[in-house]
Enzyme design. Structure first.
Site, short mmCIF file in Angstrom:
data_model
loop_
_atom_site.label_atom_id
_atom_site.label_comp_id
_atom_site.label_asym_id
_atom_site.label_seq_id
_atom_site.Cartn_x
_atom_site.Cartn_y
_atom_site.Cartn_z
N LEU A 1 -0.80 8.45 -6.81
CA LEU A 1 -1.60 7.62 -7.69
C LEU A 1 -2.07 6.32 -7.06
O LEU A 1 -2.48 5.39 -7.74
CB LEU A 1 -0.81 7.34 -8.98
N CYS A 2 -1.98 6.24 -5.74
CA CYS A 2 -2.45 5.04 -5.05
C CYS A 2 -3.95 5.09 -4.81
O CYS A 2 -4.50 6.15 -4.53
CB CYS A 2 -1.76 4.92 -3.68
N HIS A 3 -4.60 3.93 -4.91
CA HIS A 3 -6.02 3.85 -4.61
C HIS A 3 -6.23 3.76 -3.10
O HIS A 3 -5.36 3.24 -2.39
CB HIS A 3 -6.62 2.59 -5.25
N MET B 1 2.58 -0.81 -1.50
CA MET B 1 2.81 0.59 -1.11
C MET B 1 2.37 0.83 0.33
O MET B 1 2.98 1.60 1.06
CB MET B 1 2.08 1.55 -2.06
N GLU B 2 1.29 0.13 0.71
CA GLU B 2 0.79 0.26 2.08
C GLU B 2 1.82 -0.31 3.07
O GLU B 2 2.09 0.29 4.11
CB GLU B 2 -0.55 -0.47 2.21
N ASP C 1 11.11 10.24 15.86
CA ASP C 1 10.49 11.33 16.61
C ASP C 1 10.47 11.04 18.11
O ASP C 1 10.74 11.92 18.93
CB ASP C 1 9.06 11.53 16.09
#
Lengths: 149, 273
Positions: free
Chosen positions: B74-76, B112-113, B127
């Protein structure tokens, strides 16, 4: 030991804690005050207790100190709850330990009388017919004055 | 407190931000990856088989921040104006600390970013190093700070600090039985802090106020009562019936002297027990 708290307490646990590991105590009197479902009006559904933090603890300590000066006590525990309570809930606990019963009975009685007239707590009752602040009782003042003079 | 990503039926939906005003948004987040000391040493000297670990993880974090909307449902999609990813090698704790900052002028926050950048940078570190160390552990990924937007600025740890400093001093506004923080004199001139408690607070509609010492005809409780009546006639109540008074939490009478920054409380007869 003095505590002002919103959480309920268990009188048995508190009395046990007062006596824990001690064998010189000959008598312990433990008074618990409860919320009644009737007072100035019938059908009291809840009670809210307000206090004056800081002054409350100081006032309770002063009362306990005075009791210890008047009777040979081996331990005192005072707990007073604040906030909202329902009928049947414990409000106040005064537990007094002494070598002999008379001192324990009298000191407990004294502490409750002074607590009711000198510690800054105020009760507001919530009843079927509305909320109201509880008025002071002359009988409480009379009870407290028994210990003077 | 509501969850803005759930509608009234509890279904997930994307928040419409078209009407939100644009503001400068910034968020920073951090986390860490714990590894064996030998792995950290190899990483520091550039001896790992896949090459420059930190440079790769930095690019991965930046790329991830830009693609957050593809990962989090739901992130833009946001035109980020800045993404930075930084590393600190903590040899004492044998871990790499990862931090990220994102910024834009826009209508939604960028936490969120920043969190995604940290997460993916940590995954990339894993990794790049997993050939020599499979026990590495990623942890403590959290938001450090965000600014801009309607919900206001946030700094991690502020809430805890606020709670600690809000030690109750006296009953005040709010529900009966609850307490509020006692205020300090905010005036330059000497003043006293006045509190009305319980029934008196409710009937006067006043919880706390300050009175300048200069306004007192006499520097005692009686003088304070006179100054309060001067301010509002309803304070005449303080001299009627059974109203008690305490100065600095000690019972007082009209003749009790008052000095700068004293706390004076008025209250009805007590009814505890």
């Amino acid at each position: 030991m003095i505590r002002v708290q919103s959480a309920p307490f268990d009188a048995g646990t508190e009395q046990q804690a007062l006596l824990d590991g001690r064998t010189e105590v000959g008598a312990v009197v433990c008074f618990t005050g409860l919320v009644r479902d009737f007072n100035e009006r019938p059908e009291v559904s809840a009670l809210t207790l307000e206090h004056y933090p800081g002054m409350t603890e100081a006032a309770l300590q002063e009362i306990v100190t005075e009791a210890e000066a008047r009777w040979p006590l081996q331990g005192v525990r005072v707990i007073h709850r604040v906030g909202r309570m329902a009928p049947g809930d414990p409000i106040v606990l005064v537990a007094v330990a002494s070598a002999h019963r008379r001192a324990a009975f009298e000191a407990c009685d004294f502490i409750m009388d002074y607590l009711k007239t000198r510690a800054p707590f105020w009760k507001k009752e919530h009843s079927a017919s509305g909320d109201y602040w509880v008025a002071e009782r002359e009988s409480d003042q009379r009870d407290a004055s028994r210990w003077e003079g | 407190m509501t969850l803005t990503h759930l509608n009234q039926r509890g279904e997930a939906h994307m928040v419409d931000v078209a009407d939100k005003p644009e503001s400068r948004r910034e968020a920073s987040a951090s986390g860490h990856i714990v590894m064996r000391p030998e792995t950290l040493a190899l990483l520091a000297e550039g001896g790992l088989p896949k090459g420059d670990v930190l440079a790769t993880a930095r690019i991965a974090g930046i790329q991830a921040a830009k693609r957050t909307h593809e990962l989090i449902p739901l992130c833009h999609a946001l035109p980020l104006s800045k993404v930075s990813v930084d590393f600190h090698l903590d040899e004492a704790s044998s871990r790499v600390e990862v931090s990220a900052t994102c910024r834009l002028n826009g209508r939604t926050g960028v936490e969120m970013e920043a969190l995604t950048a940290v997460s993916v940078a940590c995954l990339t570190l894993y990794d790049m190093c997993k050939a020599v160390d499979k026990d590495m552990e990623i942890g403590a990924i959290h938001l450090d700070a965000k600014s801009g937007g309607r919900s206001g600025d946030y700094r991690r740890g502020d809430e805890a600090a606020k709670v600690a400093s809000a030690a109750p001093i006296v009953t005040g506004e709010g529900e009966a039985g609850e307490v509020s923080v006692g205020m300090r004199c905010d005036q330059e001139s000497p003043c006293v802090r006045v509190k009305c408690l319980a029934e008196l607070r409710e009937s006067l509609g006043v919880s706390e106020l300050t009175v300048s010492l200069d306004d007192l005809p006499t520097a005692d409780v009686g003088g304070l009562k006179a100054a309060l009546v001067e301010r509002d006639p309803r304070f005449a109540r303080l001299s009627e019936g059974r109203v008690l008074c305490a100065v600095n939490q000690v019972m007082a009478v009209d003749a009790t002297p008052i000095t700068d920054d004293d706390e004076v409380a008025f209250f009805p007869p007590v009814t505890g027990g």
